[in-house]
Design an enzyme around this catalytic site. Sequence first.
Site, PDB file in Angstrom:
ATOM      1  N   ARG A 103    -125.723-100.932 -79.543  1.00 15.59           N
ATOM      2  CA  ARG A 103    -126.380-102.185 -79.162  1.00 15.59           C
ATOM      3  C   ARG A 103    -127.825-101.901 -78.756  1.00 15.59           C
ATOM      4  NH1 ARG A 103    -125.697-103.828 -74.262  1.00 15.59           N
ATOM      5  NH2 ARG A 103    -123.454-103.484 -74.215  1.00 15.59           N
ATOM      6  N   TYR A 142    -138.317-126.838 -86.695  1.00 13.51           N
ATOM      7  CA  TYR A 142    -136.981-126.598 -87.238  1.00 13.51           C
ATOM      8  C   TYR A 142    -135.946-127.218 -86.289  1.00 13.51           C
ATOM      9  CZ  TYR A 142    -132.804-123.981 -88.536  1.00 13.51           C
ATOM     10  OH  TYR A 142    -131.538-123.635 -88.903  1.00 13.51           O
ATOM     11  N   ASP A 169    -143.574-119.452 -85.226  1.00 14.47           N
ATOM     12  CA  ASP A 169    -142.469-119.307 -86.177  1.00 14.47           C
ATOM     13  C   ASP A 169    -143.105-119.263 -87.571  1.00 14.47           C
ATOM     14  OD1 ASP A 169    -140.422-119.726 -88.021  1.00 14.47           O
ATOM     15  OD2 ASP A 169    -139.312-121.101 -86.736  1.00 14.47           O
ATOM     16  N   LYS A 194    -134.433-116.151 -94.520  1.00  9.60           N
ATOM     17  CA  LYS A 194    -135.130-116.880 -95.565  1.00  9.60           C
ATOM     18  C   LYS A 194    -135.893-115.907 -96.469  1.00  9.60           C
ATOM     19  CE  LYS A 194    -133.324-120.119 -93.080  1.00  9.60           C
ATOM     20  NZ  LYS A 194    -134.020-120.817 -92.011  1.00  9.60           N
TER      21      LYS A 194
HETATM   22  C1  LIG Z   1    -133.730-121.174 -90.662  1.00  9.97           C
HETATM   23  C2  LIG Z   1    -134.845-121.313 -89.697  1.00  9.97           C
HETATM   24  C3  LIG Z   1    -134.718-120.930 -88.355  1.00  9.97           C
HETATM   25  C4  LIG Z   1    -133.419-120.420 -87.775  1.00  9.97           C
HETATM   26  O1  LIG Z   1    -133.056-119.205 -88.315  1.00  9.97           O
HETATM   27  P1  LIG Z   1    -131.514-118.726 -88.516  1.00  9.97           P
HETATM   28  O2  LIG Z   1    -131.691-117.415 -89.180  1.00  9.97           O
HETATM   29  O3  LIG Z   1    -130.846-119.765 -89.350  1.00  9.97           O
HETATM   30  O4  LIG Z   1    -130.920-118.637 -87.143  1.00  9.97           O
HETATM   31  C5  LIG Z   1    -135.835-121.046 -87.542  1.00  9.97           C
HETATM   32  N1  LIG Z   1    -137.000-121.539 -88.004  1.00  9.97           N
HETATM   33  C6  LIG Z   1    -137.159-121.929 -89.283  1.00  9.97           C
HETATM   34  C7  LIG Z   1    -138.479-122.453 -89.738  1.00  9.97           C
HETATM   35  C8  LIG Z   1    -136.100-121.831 -90.170  1.00  9.97           C
HETATM   36  O5  LIG Z   1    -136.249-122.248 -91.441  1.00  9.97           O
END
Ligand SMILES: *Cc1c(COP(=O)(O)O)cnc(C)c1O
Length: 379
Positions: free
Chosen positions: A46, A98, A170, A195
């Site tokens: 961890r 998001y 983000d 993504k």
């Molecule tokens: C998908 C997404 C998230 C969250 O990420 P996960 O990997 O699904 O927890 C946060 N911000 C954006 C812009 C996203 O597209």
Amino acid sequence: MKLATKMIHAGAEPDPSTGAIMTPIYQTSTFVQAAPGDHKGFEYARSQNPTRFALEAAYAEIENGRFGLAFSSGVAATDAVIKLLQPGDEVVCANDMYGGTYRLFTKVFEKFGIRFHYVNMQDVANVQAAMSERTRLIWTETPTNPLMNITDIAAVATIARQAGALLCVDNTFASPYLQNPLDLGADIVMHSATKYLGGHSDVIQGCLVMNSQELRDQLYFIQKSCGAVPGPMDCFLVLRGIKTLHVRMQRHCENGAQVAHWLRQHPAVARVYWPGFTDHPNHDIAQRQMRGFGGMISFELKNDSVEEARRVLSSTRVFSLAESLGGVESLINHPASMTHASIPREERIKNGLSDSLIRLSVGIEDADDLIADLAQAIG
Ligand SMILES: *Cc1c(COP(=O)(O)O)cnc(C)c1O
């Protein structure tokens, strides 16, 4: 080092025990010690895992930062940032983030006494107006989902610095290939590596990148204390994904541009949202802070009804109807009934999310096939 070289070599050192060019998947929970406290820097997985460490080094390099930290999902990475705060602290954040970020802030952290102020960040004056002496963090996302709004990262970074607050961006939609927020003055970059970084729709993961040693130590402490770490197999998959990020993003951008321009001249399409259009409201900022405009596009139909949108969404054959984005395959999604269904209709329309709004994650297939597919679906 130029981007393409960096994407391939970031974090990669031949494995010290065998010379393996790919970092092995260290599928182990613990590490044997010769005597109590006499170990090779690895005690318990961890806290330390060699596969994860290689990926964390890669995250840092590709975002031009000093330190990277990997989390079991994008929202787990966001969760770690908010845990830097105390009850009574305030956060200024974008009003079209998001949905999962919004849910985490409002449903989980508000009850711990952290206050969130949601503003339209396309105009940075709104950010300045929402700041108070209790503001500890500004959270932004650019381009946004699904309306592709652009926030001026450098301008918001200046506001944060003057107020002694942190700025976290983000950067999921742009990916490090198109935009590097740390270079523009942000303190922390967050990604859903699920993504574009993973890029193959086969893993859930998140990351944070930062330059400050103090911030890294605090976030590492939260990572190991709260325990939302990714497993070594997932780390391997993202390490492999990053090696082709630059070639994938080039094609996402090329295909995105072709699809956006084609949609815009279609007689049944009312409006197309894509930051590459010169008449996009913040195109000049996008041009300044991004190296390209990506493959995320939204559009509205002239027949603005849920029924017509559903007909188009059910008719594509190459585009798959699914949530998520950033993989090699093209996806199509209906925010009103899928990702943003929990927002009441009136509120949704007020925020510009019309009934017929359709979001595309344009993949890296042949653009001719993608356009032919949309042509037969829209009709
Ligand atoms: C998908 C997404 C998230 C969250 O990420 P996960 O990997 O699904 O927890 C946060 N911000 C954006 C812009 C996203 O597209």
